[in-house]
Design a protein around this motif. Structure first.
Motif, short mmCIF file in Angstrom:
data_model
loop_
_atom_site.label_atom_id
_atom_site.label_comp_id
_atom_site.label_asym_id
_atom_site.label_seq_id
_atom_site.Cartn_x
_atom_site.Cartn_y
_atom_site.Cartn_z
N THR A 37 2.71 34.99 -7.08
CA THR A 37 2.72 34.89 -5.73
C THR A 37 1.55 33.88 -4.94
N VAL A 38 1.56 33.98 -3.85
CA VAL A 38 1.23 32.49 -3.16
C VAL A 38 -0.06 33.37 -2.10
N GLU A 39 -0.79 32.41 -1.93
CA GLU A 39 -2.13 32.80 -1.20
C GLU A 39 -2.45 31.89 0.46
N VAL A 40 -2.47 32.36 1.29
CA VAL A 40 -2.86 31.55 2.87
C VAL A 40 -4.13 32.01 3.14
N SER A 41 -4.75 31.74 3.31
CA SER A 41 -6.44 32.17 4.53
C SER A 41 -6.68 30.78 5.02
N ARG A 42 -6.72 31.82 6.98
CA ARG A 42 -7.45 30.35 7.65
C ARG A 42 -8.54 30.67 8.19
N PHE A 43 -9.47 30.50 8.74
CA PHE A 43 -10.74 30.74 9.65
C PHE A 43 -9.78 31.46 10.91
N VAL A 44 -10.21 32.14 11.47
CA VAL A 44 -9.43 32.36 13.49
C VAL A 44 -10.74 32.74 14.20
N ASN A 45 -11.14 32.00 15.63
CA ASN A 45 -12.19 32.42 15.91
C ASN A 45 -11.94 33.59 17.26
N ALA A 46 -11.79 34.86 16.59
CA ALA A 46 -11.74 35.65 17.23
C ALA A 46 -12.49 36.65 16.46
N ALA A 47 -12.35 37.80 16.73
CA ALA A 47 -12.32 39.48 16.70
C ALA A 47 -11.65 40.22 15.39
N PRO A 48 -12.04 40.96 14.35
CA PRO A 48 -10.88 41.21 14.08
C PRO A 48 -9.85 42.01 14.50
N ALA A 49 -10.57 42.87 15.97
CA ALA A 49 -9.76 43.95 16.89
C ALA A 49 -9.22 43.47 18.10
N GLU A 50 -9.46 42.01 18.08
CA GLU A 50 -8.57 41.36 18.58
C GLU A 50 -7.50 41.07 18.20
N ILE A 51 -7.61 40.57 16.95
CA ILE A 51 -6.40 40.74 15.86
C ILE A 51 -5.84 41.61 15.60
#
Length: 136
Positions: A3-17
Motif C-alpha cells: 500500500t502506498v499513499e500520496v497527499s497534496r494540498f490543493v488551493n481549491a474547495a472540495p466541491a471544485e475538486i
C-alpha cells in the motif's frame, strides 16, 4: 500486496475538486493509460484503458468524500489494484490523499510488489499534480 499513499494540498474547495474527479480525467491525470471507452452504470463507471501494450478495466465508485476505483479482475498490469481518493477541507483549500494497494501476483512478492508500489506512487503523484494544475 503493498500500500502506498500520496497527499497534496490543493488551493481549491472540495466541491471544485470533486467536479474534476470524473473517471476518464482521473485515468488521464495518472498518465499511464489513455481512455478508450467509458461505460456508465447505476452504481459504478467502468473505464476501458490502454497503454504500453496493456489493456485494463478500471471500475469507479463515488464516495462521500472522494472516489474509489479498482482494476477489474486480473486483466491488466496488476493482479489486483485498489485506489481511494479522499478530500479533506484544510485551511483555504483541500488536502487530497491518494491511497493505493497493489499486487503483481508474482512468485517473489516481496520484490515484485515493492516495484509495483513504487510505480503506483509515481502515478499517484502525477495524478495529484495534474489535478492541482487543473483547479488552481
Amino acid at each position: 500486496m503493498r500500500t502506498v499513499e500520496v497527499s497534496r494540498f490543493v488551493n481549491a474547495a472540495p466541491a471544485e475538486i470533486e467536479r474534476e474527479l470524473l473517471p476518464e480525467r482521473v485515468v488521464r491525470f495518472e498518465g499511464t493509460f489513455s481512455v478508450n471507452e467509458v461505460e456508465e452504470g447505476e452504481d459504478e463507471t467502468a473505464v476501458l484503458a490502454r497503454g504500453g501494450g496493456l489493456q485494463t478495466v478500471l471500475v469507479f465508485e463515488e464516495r462521500e468524500a472522494g472516489v474509489a476505483y479498482r482494476q477489474r479482475g486480473d486483466e491488466g498490469p496488476f493482479e489486483s489494484m485498489e485506489t481511494t481518493l479522499t478530500l479533506d477541507r484544510e485551511n483555504e483549500g483541500t488536502r487530497v490523499t491518494a491511497r493505493s494497494s497493489v499486487s503483481l501476483g508474482l512468485p517473489v512478492a516481496s520484490v515484485s510488489d515493492r516495484v509495483a508500489a513504487w510505480k503506483r506512487r509515481c502515478e499517484l503523484r502525477r495524478l495529484l499534480d495534474a489535478l492541482a494544475a487543473d483547479v488552481e
